[in-house]
Design an enzyme around this catalytic site. Structure first.
Site, PDB file in Angstrom:
ATOM      1  N   GLU A 109      -2.852  11.595 -49.549  1.00  0.00           N
ATOM      2  CA  GLU A 109      -2.547  11.029 -48.227  1.00  0.00           C
ATOM      3  C   GLU A 109      -3.525  11.530 -47.171  1.00  0.00           C
ATOM      4  O   GLU A 109      -3.998  10.767 -46.327  1.00  0.00           O
ATOM      5  CB  GLU A 109      -1.124  11.408 -47.802  1.00  0.00           C
ATOM      6  CG  GLU A 109      -0.040  10.946 -48.765  1.00  0.00           C
ATOM      7  CD  GLU A 109       0.365  12.042 -49.735  1.00  0.00           C
ATOM      8  OE1 GLU A 109       1.577  12.220 -49.941  1.00  0.00           O
ATOM      9  OE2 GLU A 109      -0.532  12.720 -50.289  1.00  0.00           O
ATOM     10  N   CYS A 140       1.837  16.371 -45.415  1.00  0.00           N
ATOM     11  CA  CYS A 140       1.372  14.997 -45.279  1.00  0.00           C
ATOM     12  C   CYS A 140       2.248  14.200 -44.318  1.00  0.00           C
ATOM     13  O   CYS A 140       1.756  13.355 -43.567  1.00  0.00           O
ATOM     14  CB  CYS A 140       1.327  14.331 -46.643  1.00  0.00           C
ATOM     15  SG  CYS A 140       0.104  15.067 -47.747  1.00  0.00           S
TER      16      CYS A 140
END
Length: 248
Positions: A109, A140
């Site tokens: 991510e 994330c």
């Protein structure tokens, strides 16, 4: 926000090949240029399709994230991949690479967010969607909210560090000033199977290596150094941890 161009822009050098902008020429010849039933990204048109077509669209982009995850596997990293989507276009991809980059923040991510922000020349990515094969962790999730991502779609759930409801639900906190829509379980079985096979392969390779060592030195336990207890110890030994958020 600066409009994206059709040509990919060079990504920051510290990201390496794990994150990059996507050139349309890289897509397979038989892949549609626009995701099925995707809508325009104009300011007066909704970015997301109607509920009855959302699953088809989500599967389309999740398969692109799965392809990115295979790049991580090829590099010996835990196979997690991510795709950043703006309207009907995948503008950046990223894959998990904390070991190779010597970077604990190098999740898929994060790599995709960095590449997309560099391409658009904006640290905010409002209206964009993030597709990732494994449920985002807290780190994330924080980056996703700072980037103002509108929607997150993930595949497999992470019972160890998942921050979209499996362990904590960062996106459900109403005190935060940005709220991201989260959809989980898209191609969940396929995404989970990729992770399970990766760790099965690692455990098998570890057992075989210990058996070879035992045969050479004459040491090891009764099962050629491959007992369950030894296997668990080896899986947690320094240098053997593949940097996963997925249960071994």
């Amino acid at each position: 926000m600066v409009a994206a161009t059709d040509k990919p822009v060079a990504v920051p050098v510290n990201i390496g090949s794990a994150a990059r902008a996507v050139d349309k020429s890289e897509l397979p010849e038989d892949a549609p240029a626009i995701a099925p039933e995707a809508r325009s990204a104009s300011s007066d048109t909704p970015l997301f399709p109607e509920p009855e077509t959302a699953s088809e669209r989500d599967r389309y982009f999740m398969r692109l994230a799965q392809a990115a995850a295979e790049e991580a596997r090829a590099a010996g990293e835990v196979p997690v991949g991510a795709v950043l989507v703006r309207g009907d276009e995948a503008i950046a991809t990223g894959f998990n690479h904390p070991i190779g980059a010597h970077d604990p923040s190098a999740h898929a991510e994060m790599a995709a967010l960095r590449a997309a922000a560099d391409r658009l020349q904006n640290y905010r990515l409002p209206g964009c969607e993030l597709f990732v094969t494994l449920e985002p962790c807290l780190m994330c999730a924080g980056a996703i909210m700072h980037a103002r991502i509108a929607r997150v779609v993930f595949g497999a759930r992470d019972p160890k560090t998942g921050a979209c409801g499996s362990v904590v639900d960062a996106f459900a906190n109403t005190q935060l000033n940005h709220h991201t829509l989260v959809v989980g379980g898209v191609l969940e079985e396929e995404c989970g199977a990729a992770l399970r096979s990766f760790f099965a392969d690692r455990r098998r390779a570890s057992r075989e290596a210990r058996a070879r060592l035992a045969a050479t030195t004459g040491s090891g336990d009764d099962a050629g150094g491959a007992s369950n207890a030894t296997d668990r110890t080896s899986a947690q030994a320094p240098g053997s941890d593949p940097g996963t958020r997925w249960p071994l």
